[in-house]
Design an enzyme around this catalytic site. Sequence first.
Site, PDB file in Angstrom:
ATOM      1  N   TYR A  22       0.833  -1.196   0.000  1.00 52.71           N
ATOM      2  CA  TYR A  22       0.000   0.000   0.000  1.00 52.71           C
ATOM      3  C   TYR A  22       0.872   1.252   0.000  1.00 52.71           C
ATOM      4  O   TYR A  22       0.593   2.212  -0.723  1.00 52.71           O
ATOM      5  CB  TYR A  22      -0.908   0.022   1.240  1.00 52.71           C
ATOM      6  CG  TYR A  22      -1.895  -1.116   1.281  1.00 52.71           C
ATOM      7  CD1 TYR A  22      -3.069  -1.079   0.545  1.00 52.71           C
ATOM      8  CD2 TYR A  22      -1.654  -2.235   2.076  1.00 52.71           C
ATOM      9  CE1 TYR A  22      -3.974  -2.127   0.581  1.00 52.71           C
ATOM     10  CE2 TYR A  22      -2.553  -3.288   2.126  1.00 52.71           C
ATOM     11  CZ  TYR A  22      -3.717  -3.230   1.376  1.00 52.71           C
ATOM     12  OH  TYR A  22      -4.600  -4.276   1.413  1.00 52.71           O
ATOM     13  N   ASN A  31       1.647  10.648  -2.879  1.00 51.67           N
ATOM     14  CA  ASN A  31       1.303  10.968  -1.494  1.00 51.67           C
ATOM     15  C   ASN A  31       1.784   9.832  -0.592  1.00 51.67           C
ATOM     16  O   ASN A  31       1.023   8.939  -0.243  1.00 51.67           O
ATOM     17  CB  ASN A  31      -0.204  11.181  -1.346  1.00 51.67           C
ATOM     18  CG  ASN A  31      -0.561  11.811  -0.031  1.00 51.67           C
ATOM     19  OD1 ASN A  31       0.218  11.797   0.912  1.00 51.67           O
ATOM     20  ND2 ASN A  31      -1.768  12.348   0.054  1.00 51.67           N
ATOM     21  N   ARG A  36      -3.244   4.236   3.815  1.00 50.56           N
ATOM     22  CA  ARG A  36      -4.612   3.856   4.205  1.00 50.56           C
ATOM     23  C   ARG A  36      -5.619   4.271   3.142  1.00 50.56           C
ATOM     24  O   ARG A  36      -6.591   3.563   2.884  1.00 50.56           O
ATOM     25  CB  ARG A  36      -4.992   4.475   5.548  1.00 50.56           C
ATOM     26  CG  ARG A  36      -4.318   3.793   6.707  1.00 50.56           C
ATOM     27  CD  ARG A  36      -4.752   4.429   8.018  1.00 50.56           C
ATOM     28  NE  ARG A  36      -3.970   3.904   9.108  1.00 50.56           N
ATOM     29  CZ  ARG A  36      -4.477   3.194  10.100  1.00 50.56           C
ATOM     30  NH1 ARG A  36      -5.760   2.926  10.137  1.00 50.56           N
ATOM     31  NH2 ARG A  36      -3.699   2.746  11.055  1.00 50.56           N
ATOM     32  N   ASN A  45     -12.814  -0.558  -5.296  1.00 48.06           N
ATOM     33  CA  ASN A  45     -12.371  -0.787  -6.671  1.00 48.06           C
ATOM     34  C   ASN A  45     -13.583  -0.980  -7.592  1.00 48.06           C
ATOM     35  O   ASN A  45     -14.349  -1.921  -7.421  1.00 48.06           O
ATOM     36  CB  ASN A  45     -11.478  -2.045  -6.671  1.00 48.06           C
ATOM     37  CG  ASN A  45     -10.959  -2.435  -8.021  1.00 48.06           C
ATOM     38  OD1 ASN A  45     -11.304  -1.850  -9.042  1.00 48.06           O
ATOM     39  ND2 ASN A  45     -10.113  -3.449  -8.040  1.00 48.06           N
ATOM     40  N   CYS A  53      -6.469  -5.582  -7.584  1.00 44.37           N
ATOM     41  CA  CYS A  53      -6.225  -5.162  -6.209  1.00 44.37           C
ATOM     42  C   CYS A  53      -5.729  -6.306  -5.333  1.00 44.37           C
ATOM     43  O   CYS A  53      -5.129  -6.060  -4.285  1.00 44.37           O
ATOM     44  CB  CYS A  53      -7.467  -4.513  -5.615  1.00 44.37           C
ATOM     45  SG  CYS A  53      -8.943  -5.518  -5.687  1.00 44.37           S
ATOM     46  N   HIS A  54      -5.914  -7.544  -5.769  1.00 46.61           N
ATOM     47  CA  HIS A  54      -5.409  -8.681  -4.990  1.00 46.61           C
ATOM     48  C   HIS A  54      -3.882  -8.703  -4.934  1.00 46.61           C
ATOM     49  O   HIS A  54      -3.310  -9.378  -4.092  1.00 46.61           O
ATOM     50  CB  HIS A  54      -5.943 -10.004  -5.553  1.00 46.61           C
ATOM     51  CG  HIS A  54      -5.448 -10.329  -6.924  1.00 46.61           C
ATOM     52  ND1 HIS A  54      -5.998  -9.755  -8.057  1.00 46.61           N
ATOM     53  CD2 HIS A  54      -4.454 -11.142  -7.344  1.00 46.61           C
ATOM     54  CE1 HIS A  54      -5.352 -10.228  -9.118  1.00 46.61           C
ATOM     55  NE2 HIS A  54      -4.411 -11.062  -8.718  1.00 46.61           N
ATOM     56  N   GLU A  82      -1.419 -17.097  -9.741  1.00 52.07           N
ATOM     57  CA  GLU A  82      -0.403 -16.366 -10.513  1.00 52.07           C
ATOM     58  C   GLU A  82       1.011 -16.799 -10.146  1.00 52.07           C
ATOM     59  O   GLU A  82       1.973 -16.201 -10.602  1.00 52.07           O
ATOM     60  CB  GLU A  82      -0.560 -14.862 -10.260  1.00 52.07           C
ATOM     61  CG  GLU A  82      -1.880 -14.315 -10.756  1.00 52.07           C
ATOM     62  CD  GLU A  82      -2.033 -12.826 -10.490  1.00 52.07           C
ATOM     63  OE1 GLU A  82      -1.220 -12.236  -9.751  1.00 52.07           O
ATOM     64  OE2 GLU A  82      -2.980 -12.235 -11.041  1.00 52.07           O
TER      65      GLU A  82
END
Length: 104
Positions: A22, A31, A36, A45, A53-54, A82
Amino acid sequence: MNFYEKVYQIVQMIPAGRVASYGQIALMAGNPKASRAVGYALHVNPLPGVIPCHRVVNREGRLAPGFAFGGQDEQKKLLEAEGVDVDDNGYVNMQLYAWNNANP
């Protein structure tokens, strides 16, 4: 382009078989203190099949306990499909699987 759009654009660049943190995404989006906010952006999403996003985990490699698209078990299943190994405690080895965006 707003912050969420930047996050989604960056996450789409993470190759299959790699993960990013993240904080890494926040830094790339301009930023570095917004990790968070990255998590929240991924939680809402709009295109989970398109925006992977996984592939985003915390800085220690831990999967998201509240993965919005089926829970932590689903995130683990998607990553393992994957080729990313996830240990029994829900962690990815960041030394092996971290995406180096300078050299994907």
